[in-house]
Structures are given as structure tokens and as C-alpha cells.
Design a protein around this motif. Structure first.
Motif, PDB file in Angstrom:
ATOM      1  N   ALA A 163       6.518   8.239   2.672  1.00 14.81           N
ATOM      2  CA  ALA A 163       6.680   6.827   3.013  1.00 14.81           C
ATOM      3  C   ALA A 163       8.107   6.476   3.397  1.00 14.81           C
ATOM      4  CB  ALA A 163       6.242   5.959   1.833  1.00 14.81           C
ATOM      5  N   ASP A 164       9.028   7.425   3.285  1.00 16.13           N
ATOM      6  CA  ASP A 164      10.453   7.176   3.498  1.00 16.13           C
ATOM      7  C   ASP A 164      10.889   7.821   4.814  1.00 16.13           C
ATOM      8  OD1 ASP A 164      13.237   7.081   3.435  1.00 16.13           O
ATOM      9  OD2 ASP A 164      13.364   7.436   1.285  1.00 16.13           O
ATOM     10  N   ASP A 165      10.942   7.035   5.872  1.00 18.94           N
ATOM     11  CA  ASP A 165      11.300   7.574   7.189  1.00 18.94           C
ATOM     12  C   ASP A 165      12.691   8.194   7.187  1.00 18.94           C
ATOM     13  OD1 ASP A 165       8.860   6.864   8.261  1.00 18.94           O
ATOM     14  OD2 ASP A 165       9.572   4.959   9.090  1.00 18.94           O
ATOM     15  N   ALA A 166      13.621   7.600   6.457  1.00 21.64           N
ATOM     16  CA  ALA A 166      14.981   8.134   6.423  1.00 21.64           C
ATOM     17  C   ALA A 166      15.013   9.508   5.761  1.00 21.64           C
ATOM     18  CB  ALA A 166      15.907   7.168   5.687  1.00 21.64           C
ATOM     19  N   ALA A 167      14.281   9.650   4.659  1.00 21.96           N
ATOM     20  CA  ALA A 167      14.239  10.945   3.971  1.00 21.96           C
ATOM     21  C   ALA A 167      13.559  11.996   4.838  1.00 21.96           C
ATOM     22  CB  ALA A 167      13.517  10.799   2.636  1.00 21.96           C
ATOM     23  N   LEU A 168      12.485  11.618   5.501  1.00 20.00           N
ATOM     24  CA  LEU A 168      11.823  12.571   6.403  1.00 20.00           C
ATOM     25  C   LEU A 168      12.760  12.963   7.545  1.00 20.00           C
ATOM     26  CD1 LEU A 168       8.216  11.111   6.636  1.00 20.00           C
ATOM     27  CD2 LEU A 168       8.880  13.290   5.624  1.00 20.00           C
ATOM     28  N   VAL A 216      -6.724  14.831   5.303  1.00 16.76           N
ATOM     29  CA  VAL A 216      -5.806  13.869   5.898  1.00 16.76           C
ATOM     30  C   VAL A 216      -4.921  13.325   4.782  1.00 16.76           C
ATOM     31  CG1 VAL A 216      -5.637  11.646   7.072  1.00 16.76           C
ATOM     32  CG2 VAL A 216      -7.449  13.249   7.691  1.00 16.76           C
ATOM     33  N   VAL A 217      -3.613  13.390   4.975  1.00 11.65           N
ATOM     34  CA  VAL A 217      -2.667  12.917   3.971  1.00 11.65           C
ATOM     35  C   VAL A 217      -2.070  11.594   4.440  1.00 11.65           C
ATOM     36  CG1 VAL A 217      -0.577  13.452   2.670  1.00 11.65           C
ATOM     37  CG2 VAL A 217      -2.157  15.288   3.293  1.00 11.65           C
ATOM     38  N   ILE A 218      -2.175  10.593   3.590  1.00 15.38           N
ATOM     39  CA  ILE A 218      -1.727   9.242   3.941  1.00 15.38           C
ATOM     40  C   ILE A 218      -0.222   9.095   3.705  1.00 15.38           C
ATOM     41  CG2 ILE A 218      -2.012   6.779   3.426  1.00 15.38           C
ATOM     42  CD1 ILE A 218      -4.426   8.081   4.807  1.00 15.38           C
ATOM     43  N   GLY A 219       0.451   8.415   4.667  1.00 13.19           N
ATOM     44  CA  GLY A 219       1.891   8.230   4.569  1.00 13.19           C
ATOM     45  C   GLY A 219       2.337   6.785   4.548  1.00 13.19           C
ATOM     46  N   ARG A 220       1.418   5.859   4.826  1.00 10.23           N
ATOM     47  CA  ARG A 220       1.735   4.427   4.766  1.00 10.23           C
ATOM     48  C   ARG A 220       0.595   3.701   4.062  1.00 10.23           C
ATOM     49  NH1 ARG A 220       3.610   2.891  10.975  1.00 10.23           N
ATOM     50  NH2 ARG A 220       5.187   4.535  11.227  1.00 10.23           N
ATOM     51  N   SER A 278      -7.829  -1.263  13.657  1.00  8.53           N
ATOM     52  CA  SER A 278      -7.994  -0.411  14.838  1.00  8.53           C
ATOM     53  C   SER A 278      -7.758   1.047  14.488  1.00  8.53           C
ATOM     54  CB  SER A 278      -7.002  -0.832  15.927  1.00  8.53           C
ATOM     55  OG  SER A 278      -5.672  -0.493  15.545  1.00  8.53           O
ATOM     56  N   HIS A 279      -8.229   1.915  15.399  1.00  5.19           N
ATOM     57  CA  HIS A 279      -7.980   3.346  15.237  1.00  5.19           C
ATOM     58  C   HIS A 279      -6.503   3.662  15.386  1.00  5.19           C
ATOM     59  CE1 HIS A 279     -12.405   4.602  16.198  1.00  5.19           C
ATOM     60  NE2 HIS A 279     -12.289   3.941  15.065  1.00  5.19           N
ATOM     61  N   GLU A 280      -5.802   2.914  16.223  1.00  8.73           N
ATOM     62  CA  GLU A 280      -4.370   3.137  16.399  1.00  8.73           C
ATOM     63  C   GLU A 280      -3.624   2.869  15.095  1.00  8.73           C
ATOM     64  OE1 GLU A 280      -6.359   2.851  20.096  1.00  8.73           O
ATOM     65  OE2 GLU A 280      -6.301   1.359  18.469  1.00  8.73           O
ATOM     66  N   GLU A 281      -3.981   1.779  14.425  1.00 12.58           N
ATOM     67  CA  GLU A 281      -3.370   1.478  13.132  1.00 12.58           C
ATOM     68  C   GLU A 281      -3.686   2.578  12.126  1.00 12.58           C
ATOM     69  OE1 GLU A 281      -3.067  -3.186  12.221  1.00 12.58           O
ATOM     70  OE2 GLU A 281      -5.120  -2.469  12.487  1.00 12.58           O
ATOM     71  N   ALA A 282      -4.908   3.059  12.166  1.00 11.34           N
ATOM     72  CA  ALA A 282      -5.329   4.087  11.215  1.00 11.34           C
ATOM     73  C   ALA A 282      -4.513   5.363  11.387  1.00 11.34           C
ATOM     74  CB  ALA A 282      -6.818   4.370  11.374  1.00 11.34           C
ATOM     75  N   LEU A 283      -4.383   5.840  12.607  1.00 13.71           N
ATOM     76  CA  LEU A 283      -3.646   7.080  12.837  1.00 13.71           C
ATOM     77  C   LEU A 283      -2.162   6.914  12.519  1.00 13.71           C
ATOM     78  CD1 LEU A 283      -5.325   8.458  16.081  1.00 13.71           C
ATOM     79  CD2 LEU A 283      -5.625   9.250  13.720  1.00 13.71           C
ATOM     80  N   ALA A 284      -1.642   5.697  12.662  1.00 11.11           N
ATOM     81  CA  ALA A 284      -0.243   5.449  12.318  1.00 11.11           C
ATOM     82  C   ALA A 284       0.002   5.576  10.823  1.00 11.11           C
ATOM     83  CB  ALA A 284       0.177   4.067  12.796  1.00 11.11           C
ATOM     84  N   CYS A 285      -1.050   5.510  10.021  1.00 16.60           N
ATOM     85  CA  CYS A 285      -0.928   5.645   8.568  1.00 16.60           C
ATOM     86  C   CYS A 285      -1.041   7.092   8.101  1.00 16.60           C
ATOM     87  CB  CYS A 285      -1.991   4.801   7.867  1.00 16.60           C
ATOM     88  SG  CYS A 285      -1.765   3.028   8.072  1.00 16.60           S
ATOM     89  N   VAL A 286      -1.324   8.012   9.006  1.00 15.99           N
ATOM     90  CA  VAL A 286      -1.503   9.421   8.647  1.00 15.99           C
ATOM     91  C   VAL A 286      -0.158  10.138   8.686  1.00 15.99           C
ATOM     92  CG1 VAL A 286      -2.588  11.601   9.297  1.00 15.99           C
ATOM     93  CG2 VAL A 286      -3.879   9.459   9.480  1.00 15.99           C
ATOM     94  N   ALA A 287       0.240  10.697   7.555  1.00 15.92           N
ATOM     95  CA  ALA A 287       1.488  11.460   7.499  1.00 15.92           C
ATOM     96  C   ALA A 287       1.300  12.873   8.008  1.00 15.92           C
ATOM     97  CB  ALA A 287       2.016  11.499   6.066  1.00 15.92           C
ATOM     98  N   GLY A 288       0.114  13.448   7.758  1.00 14.30           N
ATOM     99  CA  GLY A 288      -0.108  14.825   8.168  1.00 14.30           C
ATOM    100  C   GLY A 288      -1.476  15.321   7.752  1.00 14.30           C
TER     101      GLY A 288
END
Length: 285
Positions: A39-44, A132-136, A143-153
Motif C-alpha cells: 500500500a506504500d508507493d514510496a516504499a515500493l 490475486v494480491v490486493i494492494g489498495r 468498474s473493472h479499471e478500478e478493480a485492476l488498479a487495486c491489484v498489487a500482484g
């Protein structure tokens, strides 16, 4: 990136597999690979920069255990009957909506750890699955776009199942899904940017060297984006949650009698294209 955790059970350290396939130590950059990191973009960003620098310490992979690639998993949401070919082989009607059940986080073990056949089991089965691992945080996605944006990996999951406990012993599926060691995960958490299309991944599983499952995520009834969107209508998904998205045809349950269920001494190997490979020896609980 290919993120993983290595070391003895309970004492794993974070690591990274670089572009040349060299295993490198991340413990000087981040404390672990978990929902807080995802969940931490800076750390990633620091992890990515460190990996690209080529300066991370090299780990000797020889004899080094690979643990689950994700620590402190919140919940494991599982989708049943999510492949057209699997529904056909089991004689089930394709569901109108995703079938949801849960696995406890304590079923997770490393990709090559021993799997225990439960006491009294005569119908332990195999299931290779895309995890599917959730990141947000995801709630009421539209929407599907929102859904995929929540996938970390993504990762390889083995949804080991005991079919008698699951189907014949009353109640929900949970009794056949939550036996100890019933969710090997890994070897890697492959970040979403490396998976161009989650609906174009090959899945294979072998039992004692014999190919049993040979499928593709293109056969999913509900694709990854729809699964994440749908689940978010009923529960909040948090960073570090996992969704097992179902298995293709080829499980023991779908075979003619006598069905070749797993026994102690069997060896199962499984892989998903680009996400790595697992190998488990089955032993009595």
C-alpha cells in the motif's frame, strides 16, 4: 518485480529476484513483504530502485527455503467453479454469480513445503489457481479499471481440498478447504506491471510426474477484474488480502471412478506462466 520471502518458517526475510534471476536480500530496504508495503508507493519505489541498482546483497539460494511471498495475510477469499471446463467436468451449471468461500490465512505455507493429508481423508484433491494480491483498499468498486488498479500482484496458489469433508459432511465448503497446509503460495509475488493480461496465463499441475491440469485463465467464467469488483460489493478488501480465483479442469473430483485422490507419498508440482513453480510432497497429518 518478483518479490519473495526466504528462510525458515516464521523467520523469513524479504528478497527480490532480479532481472538476471539472481536472488537478492531486501531486508536492508524494507522489513517484510506485506500489505503495508504493497500500500506504500514510496516504499515500493525504494524497492524497485534498489533492485535496479544491482547493489543489493546476493543471497545463496542453495538449500534456502522459500516461504510464502506475503506476510500477515488478512483474508483469503476463494472463488469456486470459476472455469468453464471445470464446471463441465464436475457436471455443474456455470454459476450466474461468483461462488465465494474462505480459507483461513493459517492454511498458507511455502511453495515447496510439505502438505499434510488430513487424518481420515480419502478424497484429498489438487487445484492449481491464480492468486490475486490486493494492494489498495477496495470497497464498492464500480468498474473493472478500478478493480485492476487495486491489484498489487499475482502468485501461484494451490487450493488443496478434501472433497468428502467439503461436499459430503454437511454445511458449507469450509471443512474441506481449511485443513492445515492446504494453501501453498508462491514462490513469488509478481507485481501487476509484469502481468500484461491476467486472462492469458497458462496453468499446469502434475501428480507424480503425470500432467493432470493444463488450462488457461482465458477459461475463467468471471475474469480477475470482475472478481475483484464483485467481491468488493460484499466485503472490504484490504492491502494484503488474497483472492484465489478458481481452478481449471483436471482435478481428481472430475475423473472417472476410481478417482485418483492424493495419498501420503504423492508429489504434486504446479506452475503458472511467468509466476513460478511449486513442488510439494504429501505426508500424513
Amino acid at each position: 518485480m518478483k518479490l519473495l520471502r526466504v528462510g525458515t518458517a516464521g523467520s523469513e526475510r524479504p528478497a527480490l529476484l532480479d532481472a538476471e534471476g539472481v536472488l537478492r536480500d531486501l531486508s536492508g530496504v524494507v522489513p517484510d513483504i506485506d500489505g503495508a508495503l504493497l500500500a506504500d508507493d514510496a516504499a515500493l519505489g525504494r524497492v524497485r530502485a534498489a533492485g535496479e541498482s544491482g547493489e543489493l546483497p546476493v543471497l545463496d539460494a542453495d538449500g534456502l527455503r522459500v516461504g510464502p511471498p506475503l506476510a500477515r495475510i488478512g483474508k483469503i477469499v476463494c472463488i469456486g467453479l470459476n472455469y468453464h471446463d471445470h464446471a463441465r467436468e464436475t457436471g455443474a451449471e456455470p454459476p450466474a454469480e461468483p461462488v465465494i468461500f474462505f480459507k483461513a490465512a493459517d492454511t498458507v505455507v511455502g511453495p515447496d513445503d510439505t502438505v499434510l493429508v488430513p487424518r481420515g481423508s480419502v478424497k484429498t484433491d489438487w487445484e492449481v489457481e491464480l492468486a490475486v494480491v490486493i494492494g489498495r483498499t477496495a470497497r464498492y468498486l464500480e468498474s473493472h479499471e478500478e478493480a485492476l488498479a487495486c491489484v498489487a500482484g499475482y502468485a501461484v496458489a494451490h487450493d488443496v481440498s478434501e472433497r468428502e469433508f467439503q461436499i459430503e459432511r454437511g454445511g458449507t465448503w469450509d471443512k474441506g478447504k481449511n485443513c492445515e497446509t492446504f494453501n501453498p503460495l508462491g514462490p513469488w509475488l509478481v507485481t501487476a506491471d509484469e502481468v500484461f493480461d491476467p486472462q492469458d496465463l497458462s496453468l499446469k499441475l502434475w501428480v507424480n510426474g503425470e500432467l493432470k491440469q493444463d488450462g488457461t485463465t482465458a477459461e475463467q467464467i468471471f475474469p480477475v477484474a470482475e472478481v475483484v469488483r464483485y467481491v468488493s460489493q460484499f466485503m472490504t478488501l484490504y492491502p494484503g488480502d488474497v483472492i484465489n480465483t478458481g481452478t481449471p479442469a483436471g482435478v481428481a473430483l472430475g475423473q472417472p471412478e476410481p478417482k485418483p485422490y492424493l495419498r501420503a507419498g504423492d508429489v504434486v508440482e504446479l506452475e503458472i506462466g511467468g509466476l513460478g513453480r511449486q513442488r510439494q510432497e504429501f505426508k500424513p497429518a
